[in-house]
Design a protein around this motif. Structure first.
Motif, PDB file in Angstrom:
ATOM      1  N   VAL A  29      43.669  45.305  35.590  1.00 28.84           N
ATOM      2  CA  VAL A  29      42.683  45.570  36.747  1.00 28.84           C
ATOM      3  C   VAL A  29      41.976  44.748  36.808  1.00 28.84           C
ATOM      4  O   VAL A  29      41.213  44.470  35.632  1.00 28.84           O
ATOM      5  CB  VAL A  29      41.497  47.381  36.601  1.00 28.84           C
ATOM      6  CG1 VAL A  29      41.109  47.667  38.089  1.00 28.84           C
ATOM      7  CG2 VAL A  29      43.122  48.164  35.941  1.00 28.84           C
ATOM      8  N   ASP A  30      41.680  44.375  38.152  1.00 27.72           N
ATOM      9  CA  ASP A  30      39.989  43.275  39.007  1.00 27.72           C
ATOM     10  C   ASP A  30      39.774  43.603  40.167  1.00 27.72           C
ATOM     11  O   ASP A  30      40.884  44.516  40.666  1.00 27.72           O
ATOM     12  CB  ASP A  30      40.986  41.710  38.093  1.00 27.72           C
ATOM     13  CG  ASP A  30      39.702  40.980  38.472  1.00 27.72           C
ATOM     14  OD1 ASP A  30      39.630  40.513  36.878  1.00 27.72           O
ATOM     15  OD2 ASP A  30      38.503  40.206  39.207  1.00 27.72           O
ATOM     16  N   ILE A  31      38.596  43.430  40.279  1.00 33.45           N
ATOM     17  CA  ILE A  31      38.196  43.871  41.480  1.00 33.45           C
ATOM     18  C   ILE A  31      37.903  42.245  42.463  1.00 33.45           C
ATOM     19  O   ILE A  31      38.430  42.134  43.629  1.00 33.45           O
ATOM     20  CB  ILE A  31      36.714  43.955  41.617  1.00 33.45           C
ATOM     21  CG1 ILE A  31      35.908  43.001  40.682  1.00 33.45           C
ATOM     22  CG2 ILE A  31      36.036  45.106  41.771  1.00 33.45           C
ATOM     23  CD1 ILE A  31      34.410  42.961  40.988  1.00 33.45           C
ATOM     24  N   ALA A  34      42.585  38.266  44.878  1.00 32.61           N
ATOM     25  CA  ALA A  34      43.397  36.782  45.200  1.00 32.61           C
ATOM     26  C   ALA A  34      43.580  36.412  43.641  1.00 32.61           C
ATOM     27  O   ALA A  34      45.110  36.135  43.623  1.00 32.61           O
ATOM     28  CB  ALA A  34      42.111  35.979  45.805  1.00 32.61           C
ATOM     29  N   LYS A  35      43.076  37.133  42.771  1.00 34.81           N
ATOM     30  CA  LYS A  35      43.842  36.798  41.549  1.00 34.81           C
ATOM     31  C   LYS A  35      44.860  38.061  41.586  1.00 34.81           C
ATOM     32  O   LYS A  35      45.424  37.612  40.177  1.00 34.81           O
ATOM     33  CB  LYS A  35      42.170  36.983  40.576  1.00 34.81           C
ATOM     34  CG  LYS A  35      42.229  36.950  38.922  1.00 34.81           C
ATOM     35  CD  LYS A  35      41.368  36.551  38.419  1.00 34.81           C
ATOM     36  CE  LYS A  35      40.433  36.068  38.499  1.00 34.81           C
ATOM     37  NZ  LYS A  35      38.971  35.903  37.106  1.00 34.81           N
ATOM     38  N   ILE A  36      44.296  39.186  41.700  1.00 33.27           N
ATOM     39  CA  ILE A  36      45.109  39.988  41.566  1.00 33.27           C
ATOM     40  C   ILE A  36      46.768  40.047  42.145  1.00 33.27           C
ATOM     41  O   ILE A  36      48.141  39.670  41.606  1.00 33.27           O
ATOM     42  CB  ILE A  36      44.799  41.415  41.708  1.00 33.27           C
ATOM     43  CG1 ILE A  36      43.493  41.538  40.174  1.00 33.27           C
ATOM     44  CG2 ILE A  36      46.574  42.553  41.922  1.00 33.27           C
ATOM     45  CD1 ILE A  36      44.358  41.858  39.575  1.00 33.27           C
ATOM     46  N   GLY A  85      33.106  40.688  32.806  1.00 32.61           N
ATOM     47  CA  GLY A  85      31.772  39.567  32.665  1.00 32.61           C
ATOM     48  C   GLY A  85      30.986  39.793  32.450  1.00 32.61           C
ATOM     49  O   GLY A  85      30.268  41.107  32.473  1.00 32.61           O
ATOM     50  N   THR A  86      30.022  39.181  31.569  1.00 31.86           N
ATOM     51  CA  THR A  86      28.771  40.068  31.029  1.00 31.86           C
ATOM     52  C   THR A  86      27.927  37.865  30.753  1.00 31.86           C
ATOM     53  O   THR A  86      27.374  38.123  30.462  1.00 31.86           O
ATOM     54  CB  THR A  86      28.766  40.438  29.717  1.00 31.86           C
ATOM     55  OG1 THR A  86      28.886  39.486  28.690  1.00 31.86           O
ATOM     56  CG2 THR A  86      28.852  41.976  29.407  1.00 31.86           C
ATOM     57  N   PRO A  87      27.316  38.065  32.341  1.00 32.09           N
ATOM     58  CA  PRO A  87      26.967  36.719  32.334  1.00 32.09           C
ATOM     59  C   PRO A  87      25.289  36.605  32.047  1.00 32.09           C
ATOM     60  O   PRO A  87      24.887  37.654  31.656  1.00 32.09           O
ATOM     61  CB  PRO A  87      27.313  36.234  33.546  1.00 32.09           C
ATOM     62  CG  PRO A  87      27.687  37.714  34.238  1.00 32.09           C
ATOM     63  CD  PRO A  87      27.904  38.980  33.950  1.00 32.09           C
ATOM     64  N   PRO A 263      26.147  29.172  25.130  1.00 31.64           N
ATOM     65  CA  PRO A 263      24.530  28.618  25.289  1.00 31.64           C
ATOM     66  C   PRO A 263      24.512  30.970  25.818  1.00 31.64           C
ATOM     67  O   PRO A 263      23.178  30.679  25.446  1.00 31.64           O
ATOM     68  CB  PRO A 263      25.471  28.759  27.105  1.00 31.64           C
ATOM     69  CG  PRO A 263      26.572  27.311  26.827  1.00 31.64           C
ATOM     70  CD  PRO A 263      26.805  28.512  25.753  1.00 31.64           C
ATOM     71  N   LYS A 264      25.758  30.967  26.550  1.00 26.76           N
ATOM     72  CA  LYS A 264      24.803  32.729  27.198  1.00 26.76           C
ATOM     73  C   LYS A 264      24.512  33.602  25.896  1.00 26.76           C
ATOM     74  O   LYS A 264      23.578  33.955  26.274  1.00 26.76           O
ATOM     75  CB  LYS A 264      25.476  33.069  28.286  1.00 26.76           C
ATOM     76  CG  LYS A 264      26.938  34.274  27.742  1.00 26.76           C
ATOM     77  CD  LYS A 264      27.301  34.535  28.962  1.00 26.76           C
ATOM     78  CE  LYS A 264      29.072  34.939  28.214  1.00 26.76           C
ATOM     79  NZ  LYS A 264      28.889  36.685  27.007  1.00 26.76           N
ATOM     80  N   ASP A 265      25.523  33.342  24.849  1.00 20.55           N
ATOM     81  CA  ASP A 265      25.452  34.369  23.879  1.00 20.55           C
ATOM     82  C   ASP A 265      24.576  34.494  23.015  1.00 20.55           C
ATOM     83  O   ASP A 265      23.599  34.771  22.576  1.00 20.55           O
ATOM     84  CB  ASP A 265      26.307  34.741  22.679  1.00 20.55           C
ATOM     85  CG  ASP A 265      27.471  35.443  23.771  1.00 20.55           C
ATOM     86  OD1 ASP A 265      27.527  35.796  24.933  1.00 20.55           O
ATOM     87  OD2 ASP A 265      28.405  35.333  23.530  1.00 20.55           O
TER      88      ASP A 265
END
Ligand SMILES: NC(=O)c1ccc[n+]([C@@H]2O[C@H](COP(=O)([O-])OP(=O)(O)OC[C@H]3O[C@@H](n4cnc5c(N)ncnc54)[C@H](O)[C@@H]3O)[C@@H](O)[C@H]2O)c1
Length: 434
Positions: A29-31, A34-36, A85-87, A263-265
């Motif tokens: 599943v994705d929101i 276009a990707k789906i 994602g957890t940006p 970097p983000k983690d």
């Protein structure tokens, strides 16, 4: 088993496809509509070796499907993986909006007992937080487990199929058993499934990435010292890497780490710091890395002068590492921005990341499909990402195409002595440059 995977990015798409490959029925599943739509027709929107072939096969054999309808996916599935994602949030912490929205949506859609497995990289305590959140929204039974993902972009399918270990955090033995069974086909060679508390599982992911980032910043710091003192970081690397307590991996000097995770983690882990419990080591890892990204540009300016207007530079490699098109936090970004800010023209080539790079640089740089074309009329070549195809180029062609034979090697892939013999002025990181 019927599985739903929410979030169809690098992690969700690879995990969902590999679960389908072992015989499960998987709905991804994705929101992102276009990707789906692309995925439904077998087009994989990211570059990940081996993935498209697997997606197509499992689509054809009807074990894998794609949808934007989260409710239907939840209702059909016994196990739900959260892989959104957890940006980075503006304060450096992990932005939990996507994960919390997903948990709420799952809770509202539930029609029967579900095992909810979080695969996104999330702060310690998130499983407990999700449990409380979901409990308030559904009368159905559910279990929340933590299953951090350790795959590497560029080798994600291989890593998922043959993980060094699987980490499973949870407090309910039956739910753990169900997810363990799902992973059995991937650990047939004996690599372990480690069962632990959800908080330990969540921490394991951050600790792994922080350790790897620390190794990189450590060797980069050593490389800067090597350069000043006449030592060669490559020789030092070999010497220390053979010590089994240290090991040969992740001690290559370069232009710093980047990508969607380290970097983000590291920043998210710093942001987890509790008042009174400072994390000075991680802060240092980060600041060494920030400085390292511009080491190569300093070398360019020492050679050509601080004002680079009227100069042109060829850049080979834009993605944050080879075998991916991911440009998130790529070291090529600050390098190119610094060259542009000093007035230079920048001519770039990357085997896969051009489309992603266009989203960042637009028309401010010139893109080339062939690596040699990027050299035309340039004052020097900068190598930022060590794609295999850059390792043994035709140096005569490079020399002919460049205005002056100067190479700045941000990944230490060439031999300084060879290049000097060929007539190049060669700069690399932490070595005696010929
Ligand atoms: N990329 C990696 O190599 C890697 C490795 C290990 C762990 N992780 C972690 O895994 C998580 C996912 O990473 P990624 O690189 O796959 O992210 P990504 O940004 O590539 O993909 C996330 C996907 O989730 C979708 N999404 C967002 N909100 C949604 C919602 N409410 N419902 C459905 N879909 C939604 C987005 O459209 C996107 O397609 C992150 O926490 C990351 O830190 C990533």
């Amino acid at each position: 088993m019927n599985i739903g995977v929410i979030g169809t990015g690098y992690v969700g798409l690879v995990a969902g496809t590999c679960f389908a490959e072992t015989g499960n029925e998987v709905i991804c599943v994705d929101i992102d509509e276009a990707k789906i739509a692309a995925l439904k027709s077998g087009k994989v929107p990211i570059y990940e070796p081996g993935l498209e072939e697997l997606v197509r096969r499992n689509l054809d054999e009807q074990r894998l499907s794609f949808t934007t309808d989260l409710e239907a996916a939840v209702q059909k599935s016994e196990i739900l993986f959260i892989a959104v994602g957890t940006p980075q949030a503006p304060d450096g912490s992990a932005d939990m909006d996507q994960a919390l929205a997903t948990a709420r949506a799952i809770a509202r859609a539930m029609n029967s007992p579900k095992i909810i497995v979080n695969k996104s990289t999330v702060p310690v305590g998130t499983a407990d937080r999700l449990r409380t959140l979901i409990r308030g929204l559904t009368p159905h039974r559910f279990w929340v487990l933590s299953n951090p993902e350790f795959m590497k972009e560029g080798a994600a399918v291989e890593d998922f199929m043959k993980p060094d270990r699987v980490v499973l955090g949870g407090e309910d033995a039956e739910a753990i058993e169900v997810v363990k069974e799902l992973y059995e086909p991937f650990v047939r060679t004996g690599n372990p499934i480690l069962v632990m508390g959800t908080r330990s599982a969540e921490m394991s992911k951050y600790a792994a990435n922080a350790m790897l980032a620390t190794k990189i910043s450590f060797i980069n710091e050593v490389s800067n010292l090597c350069e000043k003192l006449g030592a060669d970081v490559n020789e030092v690397r070999r010497a220390i890497g053979l010590d089994r307590r240290i090991g040969p991996h992740f001690i290559f000097a370069g232009v710093g780490y980047g990508g969607s995770c380290f970097p983000k983690d590291v920043r998210a882990m710093i942001a987890m710091g509790i008042p009174g419990l400072e994390l000075p080591l991680l802060r240092a890892v980060e600041s060494v890395n920030e400085r390292q990204k511009l080491v190569l540009v300093e070398k360019v300016k020492n050679h050509f002068g601080r004002d680079l207007s009227g100069r042109a530079f060829a850049v080979w490699g834009l993605s944050f590492k080879p075998r991916t098109d991911d440009m998130r936090d790529a070291p090529s970004i600050p390098v190119i921005e610094a060259l542009l800010a000093a007035g230079a023209r920048v001519q770039v080539h990357d085997p896969e990341a051009e489309n992603e790079a266009r989203k960042i640089f637009g028309e401010r740089v010139i893109y080339h499909q062939r690596n040699y074309d990027a050299l035309k009329g340039a004052d020097a070549l900068l190598v930022i990402t060590e794609w295999n195809e850059f390792r043994r180029p035709n140096f005569q062609t490079i020399k002919k195409m460049l205005k002056t034979p100067v190479i700045f090697d941000g990944r230490n892939i060439y031999d300084p002595v060879d290049l000097r013999k060929l007539g190049f002025t060669y700069y690399s990181i932490g070595r005696r440059d010929g």
